[in-house]
Write an enzyme that holds these catalytic residues in place. Structure first.
Site, PDB file in Angstrom:
ATOM      1  N   LYS B  77      51.869  42.906  66.480  1.00  0.00           N
ATOM      2  CA  LYS B  77      52.684  42.681  65.276  1.00  0.00           C
ATOM      3  C   LYS B  77      53.800  43.718  65.244  1.00  0.00           C
ATOM      4  CE  LYS B  77      52.210  42.036  60.256  1.00  0.00           C
ATOM      5  NZ  LYS B  77      51.285  42.041  59.103  1.00  0.00           N
ATOM      6  N   SER B 152      50.996  37.910  56.278  1.00  0.00           N
ATOM      7  CA  SER B 152      52.223  38.241  56.950  1.00  0.00           C
ATOM      8  C   SER B 152      52.119  38.284  58.473  1.00  0.00           C
ATOM      9  CB  SER B 152      52.724  39.593  56.446  1.00  0.00           C
ATOM     10  OG  SER B 152      51.831  40.622  56.826  1.00  0.00           O
ATOM     11  N   SER B 176      46.594  39.737  55.088  1.00  0.00           N
ATOM     12  CA  SER B 176      47.623  39.379  56.077  1.00  0.00           C
ATOM     13  C   SER B 176      47.145  39.158  57.510  1.00  0.00           C
ATOM     14  CB  SER B 176      48.727  40.440  56.098  1.00  0.00           C
ATOM     15  OG  SER B 176      49.617  40.219  55.028  1.00  0.00           O
TER      16      SER B 176
END
Lengths: 95, 487
Positions: B77, B152, B176
Site C-alpha cells: 500500500k 482504503s 481499511s
C-alpha cells in the site's frame, strides 16, 4: 439542524493553514454541518465517572537507553526539501 | 495452473525444490500485472526494474540462507514508505516523494526474501472506503469492474483478488484492510494494535492505525504476519510480546470454541442476504464443534461517531507535517512563508482530507474539546468495556465484515447511512485495539461477502485457526474472478 457557516469553515481552516476558495467554503460548510449533526448522538452517552481511553493497548513508560545511534545522513534527508542552503532548509520570506 | 495463480505457500515449495526461480516468478508476475492493470488499476507504481534486479540477486543466494518469503511477490500500500521508491499516499501532496528509508515492515519483508512488485492504490491518506479519493484515479473491483474494491486499501485487495500478487500489505484505521478484503473475496487481517511496527506507516490516526496483511488463503496470511510482526525500537507502541509461527495454529481443530455473535451485527442496517450468509457460516462453525451464542454490546451504536471524532482529531495533528518545506509538494505561488503553507495545503490535499482536517480541528478546539474529543474518548472506554465483558466468556466475536457488498462506482458519495452500518462492524476492532480478520463466506449477486472474526488482544493465532477451519470446510476461497482467466 446544525449550522456550520462559511466563516466557521475559514475560522477552523486558518488554524491548520488550509487555503480555501469560496466554492470550498460552501461545500465544506454543508459537509461538516452533516458530520457535526451525526456525531451529536455522543451527547446521549452517560459518561459520568468514565475515564477517557487514550491508547488501545495499555502501556506504561516505554524506555530505552539514551544512546546516540547512527541515523540518516543529513545531505540525504535535505535532498527531499524544496530548497536548502548551508545544510539548512531554506524557507520563503517570513515577514 | 499458472505461476501467478499460486499461493505464496505453493510458490515457496516450488522455489525450495528448485523447480522455479525467483526470476521466473517475477517475470510471470510482471506480465500478469501488465495484462490486468488496464482493467483494475490496482497499482500506482509497478516496480518493474527494481523487482527484476532483486529477483536476479535472490537467485544467487545460497539455498540454505533463504528466508520464509524467498522469491514471493508482494504489493505494498502506498502509505508505507519504501526507500528509493515513490510513496505517494495517493495524494498530490506526495506525488513525487521518494523516501530515504524503509518502513520496518518493508525491512522485514526484504530480510525474508520477498520481492516488492510495487505500490498499491488507496484512498488519499487512507481516508475513504472506496479508493475513489485517490489522486491517481479509481481502482476497480476484479469481480465486477462497475463496482469499487472498497478502501482504503482498495489496491491491496484488488491486486491480490485479481491474481496479480499473492500477498499485499494494507493499513487499517477503521476497517481499511478488512472491508476491501471482504469486497474482493480474499483474506484480510488487522492484527492487534502494536503487533506490527508502525514505523514508516504514514500516520492517519495514531491510536487506531495498524498495518494489515492481505492474501487469498488463511495460510498465506499467517505466513506473512509471522514475518512482519514484532517489537521495534523505532516504534515505542510496538509490542514486546513474542511472535509465534502463526501457521502452526492452523490445526483445523475448533472443537469447544466459544463464539459470540452480537445481536446488532445481524440486525438493522445489515443486508438480509449478508445476514443469511453469516448465519450459514455460524452453522458451519457449529458443525465443527464451536458453540455460538448471541450477545449484546450496549454501546456499539456509538462506535462510528466515536471513530469519526477520534480519527479526525488525530488526523488534523498528524497531517500538520505536510508543510511543503521539508518534503512533498510545494506551491509555486507564494510570496512569504505564511502563504506557502496555506497554498501548499490548499493545492496539495484533496477534498476528503481537507474536510477531515477541518472537522478534527473543530473537535479539538477549546469550545468543543470536552464535548466532542474527550466525550468520544470516554465513549471509547465504554465500547472497550463492552467487548472486555464479552471476551471474559468467549474466544471470538463473529459477524459480517460489511453490511453490504461492494458499492457501485460513484454510488456512496453522500450516503452517510450506508457508511454508518458498515462502520458499526468495522471500527470496534480499531477502537479497542483488538485483532480482527475477514475471510470469504459467500456471494450475493456474484459479489463476495466476508465473515469477520475478532479476537482477544495478541491472540491472532485463534483467529487464524478459526478462519482456516472455516475456509477448509467451505469452497468460497476457491472461486476466482473471471479476470484471472484472462476474460
Amino acid at each position: 439542524m446544525t449550522t456550520f457557516s462559511n466563516e466557521d469553515v475559514k475560522y477552523f481552516a486558518d488554524f491548520v493553514r488550509i487555503g480555501l476558495s469560496e466554492e470550498d467554503k460552501e461545500k465544506f460548510s454543508a459537509q461538516i454541518a452533516d458530520l457535526i449533526e451525526s456525531v451529536s448522538n455522543l451527547k446521549e452517552v452517560d459518561v459520568t465517572d468514565v475515564k477517557p481511553m487514550t491508547h488501545p493497548v495499555a502501556m506504561i513508560n516505554v524506555l530505552r537507553e539514551d544512546e546516540p545511534k547512527d541515523i540518516l545522513d543529513r545531505e540525504v534527508m535535505l535532498a527531499s526539501a524544496e530548497d536548502q542552503e548551508d545544510g539548512l532548509i531554506k524557507v520563503p520570506d517570513i515577514l | 495452473m499458472t505461476l501467478t495463480s499460486k499461493t505464496a505457500t505453493e510458490l515457496q515449495a516450488l522455489l525450495q525444490k528448485g523447480e522455479v526461480t525467483a526470476k521466473e516468478i517475477t517475470e510471470a508476475t510482471l506480465q500478469t500485472i501488465e495484462q490486468r492493470e488496464e482493467k483494475i488499476h490496482a497499482f500506482i507504481h509497478v516496480a518493474k526494474e527494481e523487482a527484476t534486479k532483486r529477483a536476479e540477486q535472490l537467485d544467487q543466494e545460497a539455498s540454505n540462507t533463504r528466508g520464509s518469503l524467498f522469491g514471493v511477490p508482494i504489493g505494498i500500500k502506498d502509505n508505507i514508505v519504501t526507500k528509493d521508491m515513490t510513496t505517494t499516499c495517493a495524494s498530490k501532496m506526495l506525488e513525487d516523494f521518494v523516501p530515504v528509508y524503509n518502513a520496518t515492515a518493508i525491512d522485514k519483508l526484504e530480510a525474508a526474501g520477498a520481492i516488492n512488485m510495487g505500490k498499491l492504490n488507496m484512498d488519499e491518506f487512507a481516508m475513504g472506503s472506496t479508493t475513489e479519493t485517490s489522486y491517481f484515479g479509481n481502482t476497480l473491483n476484479p469481480w465486477n469492474t462497475d463496482y469499487v474494491p472498497g478502501g482504503s486499501s482498495g489496491g491491496s485487495a484488488a491486486a491480490v483478488a485479481a491474481g496479480e500478487v499473492p500477498l499485499s500489505l494494507g493499513s487499517d484505521t477503521g476497517g481499511s484492510v478488512r472491508q476491501p478484503a471482504a469486497f474482493c473475496g480474499i483474506v484480510g487481517m488487522k492484527p492487534t494494535y502494536g503487533r506490527i511496527s508502525r514505523f514508516g506507516l504514514t500516520a492517519f490516526a495514531s491510536s487506531l492505525d495498524q498495518i494489515g496483511t492481505l492474501s487469498r488463503t488463511v495460510e498465506d496470511n499467517a505466513l506473512l504476519l509471522s514475518v512482519i510482526a514484532g517489537e521495534d525500537d523505532n516504534d515505542s507502541s510496538s509490542s514486546a510480546k513474542a511472535v509465534p509461527d502463526f501457521t502452526a495454529a492452523l490445526t483445523g481443530d475448533i472443537n469447544g470454541l466459544k463464539v459470540a455473535v452480537p445481536t446488532p451485527y445481524l440486525g438493522e442496517g445489515v443486508d438480509a442476504e449478508i445476514a443469511t450468509a453469516v448465519r450459514e457460516a455460524i452453522t458451519v462453525l457449529e458443525s465443527l464443534g464451536a458453540v455460538c451464542e448471541e450477545v449484546e454490546l450496549p454501546h456499539i451504536q456509538y462506535a462510528p461517531t466515536t471513530y469519526y471524532v477520534i480519527s479526525s482529531s488525530e488526523a488534523q495533528s498528524n497531517l500538520s507535517r505536510f508543510d511543503g518545506l521539508r518534503y512533498g509538494y510545494h506551491t509555486e505561488n507564494a510570496e512569504n512563508l505564511e502563504q506557502a503553507y496555506f497554498r501548499t495545503r490548499q493545492e496539495g490535499f484533496g477534498d476528503e482530507v481537507k474536510k477531515r482536517i477541518i472537522f478534527g480541528t473543530y473537535a479539538m478546539s477549546a469550545d468543543h474539546h470536552e464535548d466532542l474529543y474527550v466525550r468520544a474518548q470516554k465513549t471509547r472506554t465504554l465500547i472497550a468495556q463492552d467487548f472486555d465483558t464479552v471476551f471474559e466468556k468467549y474466544d471470538v466475536v463473529i459477524g459480517p465484515t460489511t453490511a453490504t457488498t461492494a458499492f457501485k462506482l460513484g454510488e456512496t458519495g453522500g450516503d452517510q447511512l450506508v457508511h454508518y452500518a458498515n462502520d458499526v462492524l468495522a471500527v470496534p476492532a480499531n477502537l479497542t485495539g483488538r485483532p480482527a480478520l475477514s475471510v470469504p463466506c459467500g456471494f450475493v449477486n456474484e459479489l463476495p461477502v466476508g465473515l469477520q472474526i475478532m479476537g482477544k488482544h495478541f491472540d491472532e493465532e485463534t483467529l487464524y485457526k478459526v478462519a482456516h477451519a472455516y475456509e477448509q470446510a467451505t469452497d468460497f476461497h476457491k472461486r476466482t474472478p473471471s479476470i484471472q482467466e484472462g476474460k
